[in-house]
Scaffold this motif. Sequence first.
Motif, PDB file in Angstrom:
ATOM      1  N   UNK A  26       6.163  45.106  -0.859  1.00 32.29           N
ATOM      2  CA  UNK A  26       4.905  44.737  -1.504  1.00 32.29           C
ATOM      3  C   UNK A  26       4.807  43.229  -1.713  1.00 32.29           C
ATOM      4  N   UNK A  27       5.920  42.602  -2.067  1.00 29.31           N
ATOM      5  CA  UNK A  27       5.925  41.154  -2.241  1.00 29.31           C
ATOM      6  C   UNK A  27       5.658  40.423  -0.934  1.00 29.31           C
ATOM      7  N   UNK A  28       6.259  40.903   0.139  1.00 35.39           N
ATOM      8  CA  UNK A  28       6.050  40.261   1.439  1.00 35.39           C
ATOM      9  C   UNK A  28       4.653  40.526   1.999  1.00 35.39           C
ATOM     10  N   UNK A  29       4.103  41.718   1.733  1.00 36.59           N
ATOM     11  CA  UNK A  29       2.720  41.977   2.124  1.00 36.59           C
ATOM     12  C   UNK A  29       1.767  41.010   1.437  1.00 36.59           C
ATOM     13  N   UNK A  30       1.999  40.763   0.164  1.00 38.80           N
ATOM     14  CA  UNK A  30       1.165  39.814  -0.569  1.00 38.80           C
ATOM     15  C   UNK A  30       1.263  38.428   0.050  1.00 38.80           C
TER      16      UNK A  30
END
Length: 269
Positions: free
Chosen positions: A8-12
């Motif tokens: 989720x952090x990398x998608x953001x």
Amino acid sequence: MDYSKMIMGNLKKLREKRPLIHHITNFVVMNQTANLTLAIGGQPVMSHALDEVEEMVSYAGCLLLNIGTLTPELVHSMIIAGKKAEELGVPVVFDPVGAGATKLRTESALKILSEVKVSILRANPAEALICAGMEAEIVGVDSKETQDTALEKVREASKILGVVMAVTGKKDIITDSIKTVICTNGHEIMSRVTGTGCSSSTSVSCFAAVEKDLFSAAVCGVSFFSLAGEIAAEKSNGPGSFEVSLSDKIYGVAEEDIKNRLKIEIVKD
């Protein structure tokens, strides 16, 4: 390790930075993987002309090399772009489609690996082993080696080549020869749609553009794509509707699905 939080952090980060993903890829999946890159959050460019690949890779967050529709000229472009990527510190993802099926494919894959500093090799089990000089059986571009029998061989192949291996299939194996995880997300229908392996390579490339740890980037890219495929399959009536549903899920997969449905097992020595 909380891989759901990492995804989720990398998608953001992907959707904020929108890195350029430079594909030198096969003509069968070019439109499919360009759209996938956009759905994940990157910007695709499908540039393979020898006269521009060095310049193009200088703008890229990641370079993806895929030998699915192979010509000697394309291999030359891949090597030129790959060397420039190494010079600039741009990660390189390599998809050796069909390595082992023909002399041209095998020799081309080995040539690229000998001349380009590959960061992550995304392949099926047979392709991965053949690239490391190990024995494996492949028919066309499909592996007859199973993940159940391939785990230790894939770890050895990763050690031989000095690359992160992302080996996909019914079970996905990601290893840097020291750390290893298995992802069991996905669905059988993914094998009935052309280009899902190539699309997994694109997903890995997108995450590698924002995640500096290559092992983590491979885990995020493979598991995110497999999870989206699993969810998309539940909303599909067959391969045609699956492709549409997959694109939608890549674009809008819910955070709770990543938190609750991700199936990643850390392999202990």
